[in-house]
Scaffold this motif. Sequence first.
Motif, PDB file in Angstrom:
ATOM      1  N   LEU A 125      42.284  47.955 -19.581  1.00 22.67           N
ATOM      2  CA  LEU A 125      43.588  47.318 -19.788  1.00 22.67           C
ATOM      3  C   LEU A 125      44.046  47.439 -21.242  1.00 22.67           C
ATOM      4  O   LEU A 125      45.218  47.661 -21.524  1.00 22.67           O
ATOM      5  N   TRP A 126      43.100  47.288 -22.183  1.00 21.99           N
ATOM      6  CA  TRP A 126      43.534  47.287 -23.588  1.00 21.99           C
ATOM      7  C   TRP A 126      43.190  48.554 -24.370  1.00 21.99           C
ATOM      8  O   TRP A 126      43.809  48.816 -25.409  1.00 21.99           O
ATOM      9  N   TYR A 127      42.221  49.356 -23.893  1.00 17.43           N
ATOM     10  CA  TYR A 127      41.936  50.618 -24.612  1.00 17.43           C
ATOM     11  C   TYR A 127      43.199  51.477 -24.801  1.00 17.43           C
ATOM     12  O   TYR A 127      43.395  52.059 -25.865  1.00 17.43           O
ATOM     13  N   PRO A 128      44.054  51.596 -23.740  1.00 12.55           N
ATOM     14  CA  PRO A 128      45.235  52.451 -23.927  1.00 12.55           C
ATOM     15  C   PRO A 128      46.108  52.032 -25.110  1.00 12.55           C
ATOM     16  O   PRO A 128      46.703  52.880 -25.775  1.00 12.55           O
ATOM     17  N   ILE A 129      46.173  50.723 -25.383  1.00  6.05           N
ATOM     18  CA  ILE A 129      46.975  50.271 -26.544  1.00  6.05           C
ATOM     19  C   ILE A 129      46.324  50.788 -27.825  1.00  6.05           C
ATOM     20  O   ILE A 129      46.985  51.371 -28.695  1.00  6.05           O
ATOM     21  N   TYR A 130      45.007  50.596 -27.931  1.00 10.12           N
ATOM     22  CA  TYR A 130      44.296  51.091 -29.117  1.00 10.12           C
ATOM     23  C   TYR A 130      44.437  52.610 -29.254  1.00 10.12           C
ATOM     24  O   TYR A 130      44.724  53.132 -30.336  1.00 10.12           O
ATOM     25  N   LEU A 131      44.277  53.315 -28.139  1.00  9.69           N
ATOM     26  CA  LEU A 131      44.247  54.782 -28.197  1.00  9.69           C
ATOM     27  C   LEU A 131      45.589  55.386 -28.616  1.00  9.69           C
ATOM     28  O   LEU A 131      45.632  56.480 -29.167  1.00  9.69           O
ATOM     29  N   ARG A 132      46.686  54.631 -28.384  1.00 10.36           N
ATOM     30  CA  ARG A 132      47.974  55.169 -28.869  1.00 10.36           C
ATOM     31  C   ARG A 132      48.363  54.568 -30.223  1.00 10.36           C
ATOM     32  O   ARG A 132      49.508  54.677 -30.661  1.00 10.36           O
ATOM     33  N   GLY A 133      47.405  53.917 -30.871  1.00 15.32           N
ATOM     34  CA  GLY A 133      47.631  53.453 -32.248  1.00 15.32           C
ATOM     35  C   GLY A 133      48.172  52.045 -32.361  1.00 15.32           C
ATOM     36  O   GLY A 133      48.548  51.612 -33.454  1.00 15.32           O
ATOM     37  N   GLY A 134      48.202  51.304 -31.245  1.00 11.74           N
ATOM     38  CA  GLY A 134      48.731  49.943 -31.277  1.00 11.74           C
ATOM     39  C   GLY A 134      47.666  48.898 -31.576  1.00 11.74           C
ATOM     40  O   GLY A 134      46.469  49.200 -31.660  1.00 11.74           O
ATOM     41  N   LYS A 135      48.154  47.673 -31.772  1.00 12.84           N
ATOM     42  CA  LYS A 135      47.266  46.523 -31.988  1.00 12.84           C
ATOM     43  C   LYS A 135      47.509  45.528 -30.852  1.00 12.84           C
ATOM     44  O   LYS A 135      48.599  45.495 -30.272  1.00 12.84           O
ATOM     45  N   PHE A 136      46.523  44.706 -30.565  1.00  9.03           N
ATOM     46  CA  PHE A 136      46.639  43.858 -29.377  1.00  9.03           C
ATOM     47  C   PHE A 136      45.889  42.545 -29.563  1.00  9.03           C
ATOM     48  O   PHE A 136      44.995  42.410 -30.405  1.00  9.03           O
ATOM     49  N   ARG A 137      46.295  41.589 -28.728  1.00 15.06           N
ATOM     50  CA  ARG A 137      45.582  40.313 -28.633  1.00 15.06           C
ATOM     51  C   ARG A 137      45.466  39.999 -27.153  1.00 15.06           C
ATOM     52  O   ARG A 137      46.451  40.167 -26.408  1.00 15.06           O
ATOM     53  N   GLY A 138      44.270  39.595 -26.710  1.00 20.25           N
ATOM     54  CA  GLY A 138      44.129  39.327 -25.288  1.00 20.25           C
ATOM     55  C   GLY A 138      43.087  38.262 -25.002  1.00 20.25           C
ATOM     56  O   GLY A 138      42.249  37.945 -25.847  1.00 20.25           O
ATOM     57  N   ARG A 139      43.197  37.686 -23.812  1.00 23.56           N
ATOM     58  CA  ARG A 139      42.137  36.770 -23.348  1.00 23.56           C
ATOM     59  C   ARG A 139      41.861  37.056 -21.883  1.00 23.56           C
ATOM     60  O   ARG A 139      42.769  37.341 -21.097  1.00 23.56           O
ATOM     61  N   PHE A 140      40.589  36.992 -21.548  1.00 24.36           N
ATOM     62  CA  PHE A 140      40.142  37.338 -20.192  1.00 24.36           C
ATOM     63  C   PHE A 140      39.151  36.274 -19.733  1.00 24.36           C
ATOM     64  O   PHE A 140      38.206  35.954 -20.465  1.00 24.36           O
ATOM     65  N   HIS A 141      39.387  35.735 -18.543  1.00 24.27           N
ATOM     66  CA  HIS A 141      38.478  34.738 -17.977  1.00 24.27           C
ATOM     67  C   HIS A 141      37.729  35.397 -16.819  1.00 24.27           C
ATOM     68  O   HIS A 141      38.352  35.912 -15.882  1.00 24.27           O
ATOM     69  N   PHE A 142      36.418  35.395 -16.917  1.00 21.21           N
ATOM     70  CA  PHE A 142      35.566  36.112 -15.965  1.00 21.21           C
ATOM     71  C   PHE A 142      34.858  35.178 -14.991  1.00 21.21           C
ATOM     72  O   PHE A 142      34.488  34.047 -15.333  1.00 21.21           O
ATOM     73  N   GLN A 143      34.628  35.709 -13.785  1.00 20.84           N
ATOM     74  CA  GLN A 143      33.635  35.129 -12.880  1.00 20.84           C
ATOM     75  C   GLN A 143      32.470  36.111 -12.921  1.00 20.84           C
ATOM     76  O   GLN A 143      32.650  37.286 -12.575  1.00 20.84           O
ATOM     77  N   GLY A 144      31.342  35.646 -13.383  1.00 16.21           N
ATOM     78  CA  GLY A 144      30.247  36.580 -13.630  1.00 16.21           C
ATOM     79  C   GLY A 144      30.667  37.563 -14.706  1.00 16.21           C
ATOM     80  O   GLY A 144      31.446  37.222 -15.607  1.00 16.21           O
ATOM     81  N   HIS A 145      30.164  38.801 -14.587  1.00 18.80           N
ATOM     82  CA  HIS A 145      30.512  39.803 -15.601  1.00 18.80           C
ATOM     83  C   HIS A 145      31.374  40.932 -15.033  1.00 18.80           C
ATOM     84  O   HIS A 145      31.704  41.872 -15.742  1.00 18.80           O
ATOM     85  N   ASP A 146      31.737  40.819 -13.724  1.00 21.97           N
ATOM     86  CA  ASP A 146      32.432  41.929 -13.083  1.00 21.97           C
ATOM     87  C   ASP A 146      33.860  41.620 -12.657  1.00 21.97           C
ATOM     88  O   ASP A 146      34.646  42.527 -12.436  1.00 21.97           O
TER      89      ASP A 146
END
Length: 160
Positions: A125-146
């Motif tokens: 979800l966020w690698y594409p922002i980095y890969l095109r030179g952008g910066k990002f902020r995100g939060r993700f809530h997981f059940q387990g690790h998957d």
Amino acid sequence: MSELTKKLFTLAFIREGNRLLLGYKKRGFGQGRWNAFGGKVEAGETPEEAAVREVQEEAGVMVVGGVEKVGELLFTFEGDPTAMHVMVFSARGYTGTPTESEEMKPQWFSVDSLPYSLMWPDDELWYPIYLRGGKFRGRFHFQGHDKILSEKLEEVQTFD
Ligand SMILES: Nc1ncnc2c1[nH]c(=O)n2[C@H]1C[C@H](O)[C@@H](COP(=O)(O)OP(=O)(O)OP(=O)(O)O)O1
């Protein structure tokens, strides 16, 4: 709602043109997944210092010219009061040859064929922002690790 305890981590990229260095995590948290390099920020270290140290320890290369902050991520896990606050950096340069450590096995990947199915599920979800030179902020809530139960991701210009 109960209070979250936040622990500070780093994640650092070594990028060379169209290729990205990732490491296969051999043990511990995230074992069996490809990831960038990083870990806990130790007492007395800045996140930038920790990022440079972790790259050296895990990938066997020295960062040259420092690191640039490209992202900030917060990971929470169902039933766990401890959140992982991860500062994401990109190295401006590096010297040395990537070398396997007891924790990670480094390998170059083309940015067009990253092994997302063998990475943390938030990464695609966020690698594409980095890969095109952008910066990002995100939060993700997981059940387990998957499984991501909820997410919020935004592209930002700066971090204040
Ligand atoms: N969901 C997700 N996507 C991408 N990257 C990560 C996550 N969750 C994560 O924890 N990470 C990253 C953040 C850190 O770089 C590492 C986890 O650090 P860890 O290996 O546990 O920390 P170390 O200090 O190296 O650990 P030990 O040496 O004490 O084992 O994964």
